[in-house]
Motif scaffolding. Structure first.
Motif, PDB file in Angstrom:
ATOM      1  N   LEU A 144       1.260   4.586  -2.466  1.00  0.00           N
ATOM      2  CA  LEU A 144       0.904   5.961  -2.866  1.00  0.00           C
ATOM      3  C   LEU A 144       2.413   6.849  -3.157  1.00  0.00           C
ATOM      4  CD1 LEU A 144      -0.878   6.469   0.779  1.00  0.00           C
ATOM      5  CD2 LEU A 144      -2.320   7.048  -1.152  1.00  0.00           C
ATOM      6  N   TRP A 174      -2.363   9.734   4.672  1.00  0.00           N
ATOM      7  CA  TRP A 174      -3.099   8.084   4.348  1.00  0.00           C
ATOM      8  C   TRP A 174      -1.357   7.132   4.702  1.00  0.00           C
ATOM      9  CZ3 TRP A 174      -5.691   4.413   6.051  1.00  0.00           C
ATOM     10  CH2 TRP A 174      -7.196   5.335   6.097  1.00  0.00           C
ATOM     11  N   LEU A 175       0.218   7.814   4.003  1.00  0.00           N
ATOM     12  CA  LEU A 175       1.394   7.255   3.947  1.00  0.00           C
ATOM     13  C   LEU A 175       1.867   7.226   4.958  1.00  0.00           C
ATOM     14  CD1 LEU A 175       3.702   6.044   2.286  1.00  0.00           C
ATOM     15  CD2 LEU A 175       4.511   8.565   1.811  1.00  0.00           C
ATOM     16  N   LYS A 229       3.009   7.513  -6.150  1.00  0.00           N
ATOM     17  CA  LYS A 229       2.005   8.349  -7.063  1.00  0.00           C
ATOM     18  C   LYS A 229       2.476   9.635  -6.148  1.00  0.00           C
ATOM     19  CE  LYS A 229      -2.092  10.615  -5.281  1.00  0.00           C
ATOM     20  NZ  LYS A 229      -4.124   9.430  -5.041  1.00  0.00           N
ATOM     21  N   LEU A 230       3.410   9.792  -5.141  1.00  0.00           N
ATOM     22  CA  LEU A 230       3.336  11.447  -4.901  1.00  0.00           C
ATOM     23  C   LEU A 230       5.888  11.281  -5.387  1.00  0.00           C
ATOM     24  CD1 LEU A 230       2.304  10.783  -0.989  1.00  0.00           C
ATOM     25  CD2 LEU A 230       1.975  12.439  -2.659  1.00  0.00           C
ATOM     26  N   LYS A 242       0.477  -1.034   0.148  1.00  0.00           N
ATOM     27  CA  LYS A 242       0.189  -0.322   0.085  1.00  0.00           C
ATOM     28  C   LYS A 242       1.328   1.118  -0.030  1.00  0.00           C
ATOM     29  CE  LYS A 242      -3.933  -2.196   2.386  1.00  0.00           C
ATOM     30  NZ  LYS A 242      -4.593  -2.706   3.505  1.00  0.00           N
ATOM     31  N   ASP A 260      -2.763  11.886   0.982  1.00  0.00           N
ATOM     32  CA  ASP A 260      -2.064  10.382   0.550  1.00  0.00           C
ATOM     33  C   ASP A 260      -1.384  11.037   1.752  1.00  0.00           C
ATOM     34  OD1 ASP A 260      -3.766  10.037  -1.686  1.00  0.00           O
ATOM     35  OD2 ASP A 260      -2.813  11.429  -3.239  1.00  0.00           O
ATOM     36  N   GLU A 261      -0.432  11.700   1.737  1.00  0.00           N
ATOM     37  CA  GLU A 261       0.746  12.464   2.810  1.00  0.00           C
ATOM     38  C   GLU A 261       0.129  11.643   3.883  1.00  0.00           C
ATOM     39  OE1 GLU A 261       1.276  15.697  -0.116  1.00  0.00           O
ATOM     40  OE2 GLU A 261      -0.448  14.347   0.900  1.00  0.00           O
TER      41      GLU A 261
END
Length: 580
Positions: free
Chosen positions: A285, A468-469, A288-289, A281, A465-466
């Motif tokens: 992310l 969740w990461l 993507k970032l 997971k 996203d940050e």
């Protein structure tokens, strides 16, 4: 038809009578067990006055138990006598509430016997001898007048020299790690008998003679504490015990402490699988970032390296050492408002939460913690203890702050405060069963705090996203705590392998990894409580969601779950599923 009807009618009456008789019998048994519990608790406090004070029962505050062979015999006699008393109750005939209490009392008594006869940490862990914390709690308390508390403090000081002399006689072949911790914590905590006591005496209405007497005893106490530390420094210890517990002792301690539906081996395998799932997971992310934080830099082929580079960039967003505590204080009302707005569970505004600098006698094990009042002192302050970075090098402070960056600091506050430990422990104190409060299960307590983190993000808290990461990174901590603890204590994992797990696979800063290594050398099993409890709570919620479908209500689940106090999750699960 008439004869058939009469037969059914007679059977129904007989069944109703039997049911009524059984109900009355069960009710009488429960009432008898409730009386037993009241006697058990009273007797428990008489031989454990410091534990009693920690949960708000202050009748025995003036007593300091000397940790000698007589005290051990008293504990063993108590445990064996109580276990004999439990034999008169058939657990299947008790109510659901009392079945759980029965299990928890029995586990506590068997744990006492295991600790004294098998674990024997009184011989190899010098840090368990430390009076400073219990005396500090008397000074900091608000459960009675300052004068009453100070007089208890005064009487309790009488036994301090004998306490440390007994400790010296008990210790043989201690671990190097626990010896150093004992030295640091006792010397640090001795300030309770100097500046802290002097300040309290100045504000009090005690007579001049009483104050003089206490200050004289305090000097004797400080000497006993510092003599103990010096004795430990000079102690010949050619064959120190390993801090590693070993498989046999660890397995027993895990079963007693965690009280899980899983064995240590089972939760270890689950944690390994969960670590892999988190890595998958996180890669999605981080990939993507990448452009946002690394621009046109080429992506590394190694997935863990790619994740680490993105995390390292995001981790540069953090507060300063000077503002670390104030940043925590600022976030508490924000979390409270969010929980209320989302209607996730009720938070009692009358129960104070105070953020404070971590007391010296607590330092050296965890960077942040909660000190909650017990069920007898429900309205006292709950303290959020924040570790200080004073005296740290700039490099260590920076490493620590990158670990607790702007994103993770919020998750830490969810865990420690709202709706984590602080909230759960307030609920626990309201439990109608005193047993579920005073014999609280660590895996349920820690598991709830870890569950609260994910639940808050699932509800939409600071969704990005940050976030969740960083959440996944934080969840890796709980996951790797279990892997680390079991590997170190039962699989002889080296320090190098442990630090590699924490820094490379859990993406922890070096300062955090070093601190965790120190912690795993000083504690056993407790690090498993986070992931084990979280796994059981989350799985229970998902099971109930599936069973209830559209009728499932998250707030109702939370409040029902917390209403059972700090009981082991496996027993809460039984009760909630039986109701379902």
């Amino acid at each position: 038809m008439k004869k058939l009807f009469v037969s059914i009618f007679v059977i129904t009456i007989l069944f109703s009578c039997n049911k009524s008789t059984k109900s009355n019998k069960d009710k009488a048994l429960d009432e008898k067990f409730d009386k037993y519990k009241a006697g058990f608790v009273t007797a428990l406090w008489q031989i454990n006055p410091d534990w009693a004070a920690a949960v708000g029962y202050h009748k025995f505050d003036a007593i300091l138990v000397i940790p000698d062979a007589a005290a051990d015999k008293k504990q063993l006699d108590f445990a064996n006598a109580q276990l004999d008393s439990l034999k008169q109750y058939h657990i299947e005939e008790l109510s659901d509430k009392n079945k759980t209490d029965f299990h928890m009392i029995k586990n506590q008594l068997e744990t006492t016997i295991f600790n004294i006869e098998e674990l024997k940490s009184s011989e190899w862990n010098p840090s368990q001898y430390n009076v400073c914390g219990s005396f500090a709690e008397i000074l900091n308390g608000n459960y009675d007048t300052a004068e009453v508390r100070l007089r208890a403090f005064n009487s309790k000081m009488n036994n301090i020299p004998a306490y440390y002399e007994a400790a010296k006689k008990n210790i043989r072949n201690p671990t190097i790690e626990h010896t150093q911790l004992a030295i640091d914590q006792n010397l640090g905590g001795s300030s309770v008998f100097e500046g802290d006591l002097s300040a309290a005496l100045e504000k009090s209405k005690l007579t001049v003679a009483e104050k003089k007497e206490m200050l004289g005893k305090a000097k004797v106490s400080v000497k006993a504490i510092t003599d103990y530390a010096e004795w430990l420094k000079k102690l010949p210890n050619k064959t120190p015990r390993s801090f590693r517990l070993g498989t046999a002792l660890y397995t027993k301690k895990f079963n007693f402490d965690i009280q899980s539906g899983y064995s240590a081996d089972e939760i270890y395998k689950i944690a390994l699988d969960h670590k892999k799932d988190l890595h998958d997971k996180m890669f999605v992310l981080a990939d993507k970032l990448w452009a946002k934080y690394k621009g046109n830099e080429p992506k590394p082929a190694d997935k863990l390296d790619l994740i680490k580079q993105v995390i390292d960039k995001i981790s540069l967003q953090h507060t300063t050492p000077e503002k670390f505590q104030s940043e925590i204080e600022k976030q508490i009302p924000e979390l409270t408002a969010y929980v209320k707005a989302k209607d996730l569970l009720y938070i009692d505004p009358s129960k104070p939460l105070v953020v404070r600098k971590e007391p010296a006698y607590m330092a050296g094990v965890a960077g942040a913690s909660i000190s909650a009042p017990g069920p007898y002192d429900k309205n006292a302050n709950t303290y959020y203890n924040v570790g200080s970075m004073s005296g740290w090098t700039a490099e260590n402070s920076e490493s620590y702050l990158r670990e607790y960056n702007d994103y993770i600091l919020q998750i830490l506050n969810i865990h420690e405060a709202i709706p984590g430990h602080y909230t759960q422990l307030v609920y626990s104190n309201q439990s109608p069963s005193i047993i579920k409060s005073i014999l609280g299960n660590g895996a349920m307590v820690e598991g709830w705090a870890v569950y609260a983190e994910k639940m808050m993000l699932e509800s939409g808290y600071k969704n990005s996203d940050e976030m969740w990461l960083m959440y996944y990174k934080w969840n890796l901590r709980a996951t790797c705590n279990t892997i680390l603890d079991i590997s170190v204590h039962t699989k002889n994992m080296s320090k190098e392998a442990a630090l590699d797990l924490l820094t490379r696979e859990a993406f922890q800063q070096q300062a955090e990894a070093d601190g965790k290594w120190k912690r795993v050398t000083l504690s056993q099993v407790q690090l498993c409580s986070y992931f084990t409890g979280y796994t059981e709570i989350y799985n229970l919620r998902e099971e109930l969601k599936k069973a209830q479908g559209d009728k499932f209500n998250l707030k109702q689940f939370h409040e029902k779950f917390l209403s059972f106090g700090s009981a082991p999750v496996k027993y809460i699960k039984e009760l909630m599923l039986s109701e379902e």
